[in-house]
Design an enzyme around this catalytic site. Sequence first.
Site, mmCIF file in Angstrom:
data_model
loop_
_atom_site.group_PDB
_atom_site.id
_atom_site.type_symbol
_atom_site.label_atom_id
_atom_site.label_comp_id
_atom_site.label_asym_id
_atom_site.label_seq_id
_atom_site.Cartn_x
_atom_site.Cartn_y
_atom_site.Cartn_z
ATOM 1 N N ARG A 41 0.884 -1.409 -0.046
ATOM 2 C CA ARG A 41 0.226 0.208 -0.104
ATOM 3 C C ARG A 41 0.857 1.362 0.106
ATOM 4 N NH1 ARG A 41 -5.695 -0.961 3.542
ATOM 5 N NH2 ARG A 41 -5.756 -3.140 2.272
ATOM 6 N N ASP A 142 -16.193 9.984 10.660
ATOM 7 C CA ASP A 142 -14.244 9.247 10.413
ATOM 8 C C ASP A 142 -13.308 9.756 10.738
ATOM 9 O OD1 ASP A 142 -13.833 6.236 8.694
ATOM 10 O OD2 ASP A 142 -12.645 6.959 8.859
#
Length: 271
Positions: A41, A142
């Site tokens: 990633r 979030d």
Amino acid sequence: MGTTTRENIPTKEEFSLFQTLVHNRLGINLPAHKRVMLGHRLFKRLNALQLNNFRDYFNYINHLEHTKELETALELITTNETFFFREEKHFEFLQQKVLPNISVNKTFKIWSAAASTGEEPYSIAMLMQYHCRSSWQLMASDVNNSVLTHARKGIYNDERARFLPAHYRKEFCMKGIDEFQGFMRVKPSIRNKVQYFTFNLLDDMASIGMVDLIFIRNVMIYFTDETRQKIIDNIQTILNPKGWLFISHSETLHGLSHDFNIVQPAIYQRK
Ligand SMILES: C[S@@+](CC[C@H](N)C(=O)[O-])C[C@H]1O[C@@H](n2cnc3c(N)ncnc32)[C@H](O)[C@@H]1O
């Protein structure tokens, strides 16, 4: 000759730097087997910034001038997977058991505490708009700003909406045409019902205010027991008595001290 070959998997030492960072910032416990995933990633960021190894990248994101890159790294490391009407048992319970018993004299307040790209809060909003005759309010947060930007736009590919019941889709979604073929957009009547804001679950929840139902699903699974306990303690300060807590069916409060009755798997009610 002279070119640098970058390794796309961090060494154990490099990985442990990121483990500590992610734990301190987000409460997330990155297990050792995630080392390869982390490498994959973040590797594109090393390349983009022309950095030689993960330690250099770690030093880079910790520099005061590079807070944006730190955010990018954390966003790449965390899992945002979600979809409409995920874990349908929660939605059935909300409709069949919670809504018939809510007070008509008071606004019913819901918080989706790890909302990701918005599929969870919009699923709740559609159900509430369709079935709830009392006043209600929905907050969604979030820690990751990019997912919230996506959520506010409310555009999804059909794959994310595969479990969205047809009557909600018909009533609350617009079908994409031409270059938006295969996508749908949640109508403003639903988008405007959700109040989005950035919030880290490690922070004090007093600013949220008192609520009646909290969805906190598929996020505590990544936390240590200590962090989970802190979050549950915090939640208990803002959840009204008899208020509801929905966690994921792959999570449990087992082993934590709390003030909830378990009503059915993944559904808890404050005493
Ligand atoms: C797998 S998604 C869950 C989405 C949705 N609740 C569901 O069940 O489908 C997990 C979300 O938790 C968020 N997250 C991770 N750590 C967090 C923290 N410390 N505070 C708030 N959100 C966090 C991630 O950014 C991600 O969007």
